[in-house]
Design a protein around this motif. Structure first.
Motif, PDB file in Angstrom:
ATOM      1  N   HIS A 301       0.864  -1.189   0.000  1.00 34.46           N
ATOM      2  CA  HIS A 301       0.000   0.000   0.000  1.00 34.46           C
ATOM      3  C   HIS A 301       0.895   1.233   0.000  1.00 34.46           C
ATOM      4  O   HIS A 301       1.531   1.545   1.012  1.00 34.46           O
ATOM      5  CB  HIS A 301      -0.924   0.012   1.209  1.00 34.46           C
ATOM      6  N   LEU A 302       0.978   1.893  -1.135  1.00 31.50           N
ATOM      7  CA  LEU A 302       1.848   3.063  -1.284  1.00 31.50           C
ATOM      8  C   LEU A 302       0.999   4.323  -1.318  1.00 31.50           C
ATOM      9  O   LEU A 302       0.016   4.406  -2.066  1.00 31.50           O
ATOM     10  CB  LEU A 302       2.675   2.952  -2.570  1.00 31.50           C
ATOM     11  N   ARG A 303       1.407   5.319  -0.510  1.00 30.65           N
ATOM     12  CA  ARG A 303       0.692   6.598  -0.445  1.00 30.65           C
ATOM     13  C   ARG A 303       1.585   7.694  -1.012  1.00 30.65           C
ATOM     14  O   ARG A 303       2.629   7.996  -0.458  1.00 30.65           O
ATOM     15  CB  ARG A 303       0.312   6.925   0.997  1.00 30.65           C
ATOM     16  N   LYS A 304       1.144   8.259  -2.120  1.00 28.47           N
ATOM     17  CA  LYS A 304       1.888   9.346  -2.781  1.00 28.47           C
ATOM     18  C   LYS A 304       3.348   8.938  -3.000  1.00 28.47           C
ATOM     19  O   LYS A 304       4.280   9.682  -2.655  1.00 28.47           O
ATOM     20  CB  LYS A 304       1.816  10.639  -1.966  1.00 28.47           C
ATOM     21  N   ALA A 305       3.535   7.774  -3.588  1.00 26.96           N
ATOM     22  CA  ALA A 305       4.890   7.273  -3.842  1.00 26.96           C
ATOM     23  C   ALA A 305       5.490   7.960  -5.062  1.00 26.96           C
ATOM     24  O   ALA A 305       4.800   8.213  -6.051  1.00 26.96           O
ATOM     25  CB  ALA A 305       4.847   5.756  -4.051  1.00 26.96           C
ATOM     26  N   ARG A 306       6.800   8.254  -4.996  1.00 28.26           N
ATOM     27  CA  ARG A 306       7.498   8.938  -6.079  1.00 28.26           C
ATOM     28  C   ARG A 306       8.686   8.085  -6.521  1.00 28.26           C
ATOM     29  O   ARG A 306       9.370   7.484  -5.685  1.00 28.26           O
ATOM     30  CB  ARG A 306       8.004  10.304  -5.620  1.00 28.26           C
ATOM     31  N   HIS A 307       8.927   8.061  -7.827  1.00 27.16           N
ATOM     32  CA  HIS A 307      10.111   7.352  -8.314  1.00 27.16           C
ATOM     33  C   HIS A 307      11.338   8.171  -7.934  1.00 27.16           C
ATOM     34  O   HIS A 307      11.450   9.350  -8.300  1.00 27.16           O
ATOM     35  CB  HIS A 307      10.036   7.164  -9.830  1.00 27.16           C
ATOM     36  N   PRO A 308      12.285   7.604  -7.189  1.00 25.85           N
ATOM     37  CA  PRO A 308      13.402   8.395  -6.643  1.00 25.85           C
ATOM     38  C   PRO A 308      14.392   8.903  -7.688  1.00 25.85           C
ATOM     39  O   PRO A 308      15.189   9.777  -7.383  1.00 25.85           O
ATOM     40  CB  PRO A 308      14.077   7.418  -5.675  1.00 25.85           C
ATOM     41  N   LEU A 309      14.357   8.356  -8.915  1.00 28.36           N
ATOM     42  CA  LEU A 309      15.318   8.779  -9.932  1.00 28.36           C
ATOM     43  C   LEU A 309      14.750   9.845 -10.866  1.00 28.36           C
ATOM     44  O   LEU A 309      15.434  10.286 -11.779  1.00 28.36           O
ATOM     45  CB  LEU A 309      15.785   7.568 -10.752  1.00 28.36           C
ATOM     46  N   ALA A 361       7.785   8.102  -0.105  1.00 28.96           N
ATOM     47  CA  ALA A 361       6.332   8.004  -0.055  1.00 28.96           C
ATOM     48  C   ALA A 361       5.885   8.554   1.298  1.00 28.96           C
ATOM     49  O   ALA A 361       6.704   8.746   2.202  1.00 28.96           O
ATOM     50  CB  ALA A 361       5.873   6.559  -0.231  1.00 28.96           C
ATOM     51  N   LEU A 362       4.580   8.806   1.430  1.00 26.00           N
ATOM     52  CA  LEU A 362       4.072   9.323   2.694  1.00 26.00           C
ATOM     53  C   LEU A 362       4.174   8.252   3.774  1.00 26.00           C
ATOM     54  O   LEU A 362       4.266   7.057   3.491  1.00 26.00           O
ATOM     55  CB  LEU A 362       2.616   9.763   2.544  1.00 26.00           C
ATOM     56  N   ASP A 363       4.176   8.714   5.040  1.00 26.45           N
ATOM     57  CA  ASP A 363       4.235   7.764   6.138  1.00 26.45           C
ATOM     58  C   ASP A 363       2.984   6.868   6.125  1.00 26.45           C
ATOM     59  O   ASP A 363       1.970   7.196   5.538  1.00 26.45           O
ATOM     60  CB  ASP A 363       4.353   8.489   7.481  1.00 26.45           C
TER      61      ASP A 363
END
Length: 791
Positions: A301-309, A361-363
């Motif tokens: 369950h990912l909340r506001k996940a961003r690709h780090p690259l 990503a958000l906590d």
């Protein structure tokens, strides 16, 4: 974890970023060797370490673990009785000195502070200050040993210096004396470590001594005169003695280091481990990452996940779930819409989390622990192996089907592409249904409509799409779970200028079933957009209602508290008056009884009656002071800013904030409430008039200080909600304006910017505010707003 997935998901680039934050060679080496773990206990421990290190970075700032060199080989030699050389001893001293700095950094600020997961690593560091100090005392640099390293060394060097001075004295006397005409140059030089003088070749026989060298032209010989041969020999002997003494010093220092060999080894290992941990924390700080929650149930369950690259200013966060209500997610949509990025984000964040790294990503985002991650992403065409794109993908699929189990995560990009669409779609459905039946967590991207229908009709399988704006012909990169994506081919072609008759002919070529399915998707998309807008509007309205509700509840609490206090004061005052009346009544009765029994003069009785009347008059005067000064209708010119008034309808006291308008309405400040009332609802009361920084007198003759004498030029609103801050700021600005302050500072902090935005919105509506702006650099920056009042 298989290397192919690590490379495909660009895990190596994350590891390179991680290594750049390590400060020691061994720390960088440990970062580069980091691989994902499948042990939940190890992952949890590493995540806690990263979290605790990040907390320390926020509290105390960054710490360098030094350019610690690998001295494990030197420590190993100490075990067999060998000695360290100068370089190794200096490296040991540098390690111990930096250990002392790191240990000081790791100390708790107070004894009550709860220990974290890094406490033991910091506590077991041993700076060995005496050893590092002794090494620094004896060794000045890699090329120089201190004269104070030992008394014998000091004696030897003093003797060498004495011999050198004697040689110089002898040679100078020869150069300036009898040998002057034989010299090529009047200088003293060194050859083979011995002092010589340059003699012309034709005079070589005139100067007794030893020839040590000859110039390239043969015109000059470098001769050591016999007069200084013995002194040169003495210097050579002393230099040999000096070298032996240095060996003794290094041996002594090595012996001292050997006594603490284990502590030094532990220091090195702990410093490298801390360097590794703080590198993970520094990467998390740079990525604004958070600690994920791990489970072993295959739930993501990912909340506001961003690709780090991807650039943080350009990347669009995604919300994604997998493994709870469904274990197979099929992502559809047009090219360049972000399907592959979404796929890579899930895979890469899973690898990062299992490596002990925080994820961008958000906590409260959660990940599952997988034994393997299999990824088939990108063009796998191989010329060397004579494999087409389809063949290469199928090779990967065969491998995945053979190795994957319920503890695996499988990622497919454009599954079934590169061959006939009908056959490719059928193969894709067969592959995905097989993985679904085996309970393997799978995420796949595709263009095939058949897969959209498969997801809609199969329990445990869900559609998702990457949103596309047909009007602007650009993707929004938002991932929408539960909604199948449209290809938008006809709409995009029409926007780009393809004639309608060609588009209509194309529509005739597709089956009625496919066309109706696309129409359903279009309707679903329109309904989704409408629902999202209504949801956002409802959320805003709900937030406003909640804010108003909290504000009203707070005001009601204050009014109730004030009401209770007034009733309590009135009750106490009434009880006091009754007690006084009873005491006077009792005393009067006693006096009259005494007058009836005794012969008391009329004059004495009259004095008693006069005293009682004076007491009653005093009570009447006191009551008169509490009555408003005026009870008639007020005129606008009777009111001034800061006048104390009573609002009759609310039975509350306040101060005049604004002048009455043409209709007789004005604002009155009553505590934290600022209310608009009519002038007919007001009466002036006997309170201090706030006009400026001076002392004013009431009708009772008492002096009262105006607010300007105590009001501050700055208000601190840190930690308050917008509603709390605005209520407090409203009262403060009125007081400051009435006190004729030219400007004030409002401290709200930087944070998320919500408090600053709310305060600025409030300031724009204030008529007595001439201007407001953020403070300059060094005065508070974006955390402070300067407010200037109208004159």
């Amino acid at each position: 974890m298989n290397q192919k997935a690590l490379k495909t998901l660009e895990y190596d680039k994350i590891i390179e970023q991680l290594a750049s934050y390590a400060s020691s060679p061994l720390g960088r080496k440990k970062c580069l060797e980091l691989v994902p773990s499948s042990s939940l206990s190890q992952i949890t421990r590493m995540q806690h370490e990263t979290h605790d290190a990040l907390t320390r970075l926020f509290k105390k700032g960054h710490i360098s673990f030094g350019d610690a060199k690998d001295i494990r080989g030197a420590l190993k030699r100490l075990e067999i009785g060998s000695s360290m050389n100068i370089t190794e001893l200096l490296q040991t001293a540098a390690l111990l000195e930096n250990t002392a700095r790191v240990k000081a950094y790791g100390r708790r600020e107070n004894a009550d502070q709860t220990p974290d997961s890094l406490e033991d690593l910091f506590e077991t560091l041993e700076p060995l200050t005496l050893l590092s100090t002794e090494i620094r005392r004896c060794i000045l640099s890699e090329d120089e040993i201190s004269d104070d390293a030992s008394p014998n060394l000091r004696r030897i060097r003093r003797s060498i210096k004495s011999c050198e001075e004697k040689i110089h004295s002898q040679l100078i006397s020869l150069v300036n004396g009898s040998y002057r005409t034989y010299l090529q140059d009047a200088v003293i030089t060194m050859r083979d470590g011995r002092y010589c003088i340059p003699i012309k070749s034709e005079y070589k026989g005139q100067v007794p001594g030893m020839v040590h060298d000859q110039s390239s032209t043969g015109s000059t010989f470098f001769v050591e005169p016999m007069a200084v041969v013995k002194l040169n020999n003495d210097i050579r002997e002393l230099e040999i003695e000096e070298a032996k003494e240095i060996e003794v010093i290094l041996s002594t220092l090595s012996a001292q280091a050997d006594l603490h060999r284990d502590e030094i080894r532990y220091d090195l290992e702990n410093m490298v481990e801390l360097d590794f941990i703080f590198a993970r924390a520094a990467l998390a700080m740079e990525q604004n990452a958070n600690e994920p929650i791990f489970n072993t149930e295959g739930k993501i369950h990912l909340r506001k996940a961003r690709h780090p690259l991807i650039n943080a200013k350009k990347v669009v966060p995604i919300d994604l779930s997998l493994g709870e209500d469904f274990d197979l997610l099929i992502v559809t949509g047009p090219n360049t819409g972000g399907k592959t990025v979404s796929l890579k984000t899930v895979g890469l964040l899973t690898l990062m989390g299992q490596s002990g790294l925080h994820i961008p990503a958000l906590d409260r985002s959660s990940l599952s622990v997988f034994d393997e991650v299999y990824a088939d992403i990108g063009d796998e065409q191989s010329i060397e192996q004579s494999l087409s794109t389809f063949s290469s993908h199928m090779t990967n699929v065969v491998s995945f089907l053979d190795k994957a189990d319920r503890n695996s995560l499988v990622l497919f990009d454009e599954l079934g592409a590169g061959t006939d669409p009908t056959e490719g779609a059928a193969l894709a459905i067969a592959i995905l249904s097989t993985l679904h039946e085996r309970g393997i967590r799978t995420m796949a991207t595709t263009h095939y409509s058949e897969l959209k229908i498969y997801a809609l009709s199969t329990p445990g399988v869900e559609n998702a799409c990457c949103e596309f704006d047909v009007e602007t012909l650009s993707p929004t990169y938002r991932l929408l779970v539960g909604v199948p994506g449209k290809s938008n081919a006809f709409a995009i072609s029409s926007k780009l200028g393809l004639p309608d008759y060609i588009i209509n002919k194309a529509k005739d070529e597709i089956s009625e079933q496919d066309e109706s399915f696309e129409d359903v998707l279009t309707t679903l998309e329109q309904n989704r957009i409408t629902l999202e807008r209504e949801k956002e509007e409802l959320a805003r309205t709900r937030a406003e209602v909640e804010s108003l509700k909290q504000s009203l509840a707070k005001n009601q609490e204050q009014i109730d508290a004030r009401k209770e206090k007034m009733i309590s004061n009135a009750t106490e005052e009434a009880q006091r008056i009754l007690r006084e009346a009873k005491e006077y009544a009792d005393q009067t009765m006693r006096d009259f009884q005494k007058f009836g029994k005794e012969n008391v003069s009329v004059r004495e009785m009259e004095q008693k009656r006069t005293a009682l009347r004076e007491k009653m008059n005093k009570l009447d005067k006191k009551k008169a002071k509490e009555v408003p000064k005026r009870t008639g209708n007020l005129r606008p010119q009777d009111l001034h800013l800061g006048d104390a008034v009573k609002v009759l309808s609310m039975n509350l006291k306040g101060t005049v904030s604004t002048r009455p308008d043409s209709k007789g309405n004005l604002f009155v400040q009553m505590g934290i409430m600022r209310t608009k009332v009519h002038i007919s609802d007001l009466v002036l009361i006997d309170e201090a008039v706030i006009t400026g920084p001076s002392i004013s007198r009431t009708s009772s003759g008492k002096s009262k200080l105006s607010k300007a004498a105590t009001i501050s030029t700055e208000i601190n609103l840190l930690g308050k909600t917008v509603d709390e801050a605005v209520a407090e700021l409203d009262k403060y600005l009125d007081d400051a304006y009435l006190s004729h302050l030219p400007s004030v500072r409002v401290v709200h902090g930087k944070g998320t910017g919500a408090l600053r935005k709310g305060i600025h919105n409030y300031l724009r509506r204030q008529k007595h505010v001439a201007d407001f702006h953020l403070a300059e650099f060094g005065e508070g920056d974006a955390g402070v707003t300067i407010v200037t009042f109208k004159k």
